[in-house]
Write a protein that holds these residues in place. Structure first.
Motif, PDB file in Angstrom:
ATOM      1  N   GLN A 113      40.712  50.930  59.209  1.00  0.00           N
ATOM      2  CA  GLN A 113      40.059  51.789  60.194  1.00  0.00           C
ATOM      3  C   GLN A 113      41.081  52.536  61.037  1.00  0.00           C
ATOM      4  OE1 GLN A 113      37.632  48.781  62.078  1.00  0.00           O
ATOM      5  NE2 GLN A 113      35.806  49.419  60.961  1.00  0.00           N
ATOM      6  N   HIS A 114      42.155  51.865  61.417  1.00  0.00           N
ATOM      7  CA  HIS A 114      43.196  52.533  62.188  1.00  0.00           C
ATOM      8  C   HIS A 114      43.811  53.692  61.401  1.00  0.00           C
ATOM      9  CE1 HIS A 114      43.829  48.486  64.480  1.00  0.00           C
ATOM     10  NE2 HIS A 114      42.784  49.161  64.925  1.00  0.00           N
ATOM     11  N   VAL A 115      43.942  53.506  60.088  1.00  0.00           N
ATOM     12  CA  VAL A 115      44.562  54.545  59.259  1.00  0.00           C
ATOM     13  C   VAL A 115      43.609  55.721  59.056  1.00  0.00           C
ATOM     14  CG1 VAL A 115      45.527  55.076  56.986  1.00  0.00           C
ATOM     15  CG2 VAL A 115      46.084  52.908  58.107  1.00  0.00           C
ATOM     16  N   TYR A 116      42.342  55.425  58.710  1.00  0.00           N
ATOM     17  CA  TYR A 116      41.462  56.567  58.413  1.00  0.00           C
ATOM     18  C   TYR A 116      40.962  57.277  59.670  1.00  0.00           C
ATOM     19  CZ  TYR A 116      37.123  53.643  58.836  1.00  0.00           C
ATOM     20  OH  TYR A 116      36.084  52.836  59.254  1.00  0.00           O
ATOM     21  N   TYR A 117      41.151  56.682  60.832  1.00  0.00           N
ATOM     22  CA  TYR A 117      40.897  57.435  62.053  1.00  0.00           C
ATOM     23  C   TYR A 117      41.908  58.572  62.215  1.00  0.00           C
ATOM     24  CZ  TYR A 117      37.602  53.907  63.756  1.00  0.00           C
ATOM     25  OH  TYR A 117      36.526  53.071  63.909  1.00  0.00           O
ATOM     26  N   VAL A 118      43.084  58.395  61.581  1.00  0.00           N
ATOM     27  CA  VAL A 118      44.145  59.398  61.686  1.00  0.00           C
ATOM     28  C   VAL A 118      44.075  60.417  60.559  1.00  0.00           C
ATOM     29  CG1 VAL A 118      46.656  59.760  61.715  1.00  0.00           C
ATOM     30  CG2 VAL A 118      45.653  57.778  62.881  1.00  0.00           C
ATOM     31  N   ASN A 119      43.944  59.929  59.308  1.00  0.00           N
ATOM     32  CA  ASN A 119      43.982  60.872  58.176  1.00  0.00           C
ATOM     33  C   ASN A 119      42.608  61.231  57.619  1.00  0.00           C
ATOM     34  OD1 ASN A 119      43.193  58.578  56.786  1.00  0.00           O
ATOM     35  ND2 ASN A 119      45.117  58.360  55.652  1.00  0.00           N
ATOM     36  N   SER A 120      41.540  60.665  58.155  1.00  0.00           N
ATOM     37  CA  SER A 120      40.152  60.977  57.759  1.00  0.00           C
ATOM     38  C   SER A 120      39.854  60.648  56.298  1.00  0.00           C
ATOM     39  CB  SER A 120      39.833  62.462  58.016  1.00  0.00           C
ATOM     40  OG  SER A 120      39.975  62.768  59.391  1.00  0.00           O
ATOM     41  N   LYS A 121      40.661  59.824  55.657  1.00  0.00           N
ATOM     42  CA  LYS A 121      40.409  59.405  54.272  1.00  0.00           C
ATOM     43  C   LYS A 121      39.603  58.097  54.300  1.00  0.00           C
ATOM     44  CE  LYS A 121      42.798  62.759  52.416  1.00  0.00           C
ATOM     45  NZ  LYS A 121      42.172  63.787  51.559  1.00  0.00           N
TER      46      LYS A 121
ATOM     47  N   GLN B  86      42.876  47.358  59.918  1.00  0.00           N
ATOM     48  CA  GLN B  86      44.030  48.187  59.582  1.00  0.00           C
ATOM     49  C   GLN B  86      43.579  49.462  58.881  1.00  0.00           C
ATOM     50  OE1 GLN B  86      46.861  47.738  60.769  1.00  0.00           O
ATOM     51  NE2 GLN B  86      47.722  45.692  60.499  1.00  0.00           N
TER      52      GLN B  86
ATOM     53  N   TYR C 200      47.974  53.886  49.248  1.00  0.00           N
ATOM     54  CA  TYR C 200      47.748  52.942  50.343  1.00  0.00           C
ATOM     55  C   TYR C 200      47.468  51.522  49.855  1.00  0.00           C
ATOM     56  CZ  TYR C 200      47.814  56.447  54.004  1.00  0.00           C
ATOM     57  OH  TYR C 200      48.210  57.429  54.892  1.00  0.00           O
TER      58      TYR C 200
END
Length: 305
Positions: free
Chosen positions: A241-249, A239, A61
């Motif tokens: 935050q938007h990603v880790y809301y989905v993949n929990s990383k 950005q 990422y």
């Protein structure tokens, strides 16, 4: 009145300087401090290595388009806001030092308001400014709705720029006050106007005092732009935050943000160093600070730069 012979040390008591044994001073405190620092770094490294962090996700990422777009938005927001803050800061500093009581009072009131309220609050107020001014008159466009003009990005620029201007004005004022009054008196004596005096005499000399705190403010602004996510500006942190809301990383994405922030501030710190070095050429009382390349050369050659 007779005096006795002058007392002299016996020849065997005289010790040649090259026969003295030089014993270096033992800096026990330095060694203890160094050991503690190294121990802490080792502990931190082991903790990071054993943590449940997927470093492959960090590497993946680090260069994805959304993260690069996010850091670019943060940098553009920083540049525009700092430029606005510098212009406002210079004008306000001159107004603050004016002998006109109205002008100086307005400048003081501006500084008082924008330094006395949180940046987060100012962001929210500018984002909702349409509640006070539903419409605006824009030259060339006529009367338009405020909500169509003051977008989240524009609101962030206005809020960050005005807030920065209040702090920058005090930095500029301190730099102006550091210039010897005799130079301003001499410039006035030869007929220089106040604007010409500020542009050609005062501000160039004040830069040596102004650049270090202004550079610090620029670096701080890069990090402050993360607050703009509260009003919908999609900079790098939002950005992530938007990603880790989905993949929990969560931690992996936060580390990516940290790397990009560190990279940006490192480049700016290098630029600040060379800018300070350039303006230090006018100070004959002190030597120019060595560049990083000169420091490395000194390490390998064993000479001090």
């Amino acid at each position: 009145m007779s005096t006795g012979p002058a007392s002299t040390a016996p020849p065997e008591a005289a010790i040649a300087a090259d026969e003295l044994t030089v014993v270096p001073r033992r800096h026990i405190g330095r060694w203890v401090g160094a050991v503690l620092v190294v121990a802490f770094l080792v502990w931190l490294g082991l903790a990071m290595a054993n943590a449940k962090i997927d470093w492959s996700i960090v590497a993946e990422y680090l260069t994805v388009p959304v993260m690069i777009e996010g850091i670019l938005v943060a940098l553009v927001l920083t540049v525009i806001s700092m430029a606005l803050g510098l212009v406002i800061g210079v004008i306000t500093a001159i107004m603050r030092m004016s002998k006109n009581p109205v002008t100086s009072s307005v400048a003081y009131l501006y500084i008082w308001v924008f330094r006395g309220t949180p940046v987060y609050l100012q962001l929210l107020m500018w984002f909702n400014i349409a509640l006070i001014f539903p419409v605006l008159f824009v030259p060339g466009m006529g009367i338009v709705k405020t909500i169509n003009v003051v977008t989240p990005f524009v609101a962030a620029v206005i809020a960050l720029g005005l807030n920065q201007g209040a702090y920058t004005s005090e930095v500029i004022r301190s730099g102006i006050l550091s210039v010897d009054e005799g130079q301003t008196e001499a410039a006035s004596a030869i007929g220089m106007t106040r604007i010409h005096l500020m542009r050609r005499i005062v501000l160039p000399q004040a830069m040596r005092v102004v650049i270090p705190p202004i550079g610090n403010e620029v670096i701080s602004m890069v990090k402050t732009t993360s607050l703009a996510s509260a009003i919908g500006v999609t900079e790098i942190l939002s950005q992530a935050q938007h990603v880790y809301y989905v993949n929990s990383k969560i931690m992996e994405l936060l580390i990516v943000c940290a790397i990009w922030y560190l990279a940006a501030t490192t480049v700016m710190s290098i630029g600040q160093f060379y800018l300070e070095r350039a303006f230090a050429k006018g100070a004959s009382s002190r030597a120019l600070p060595p560049t990083p390349l000169q420091k490395l050369r000194a390490v390998f050659t064993g000479k001090r730069s």
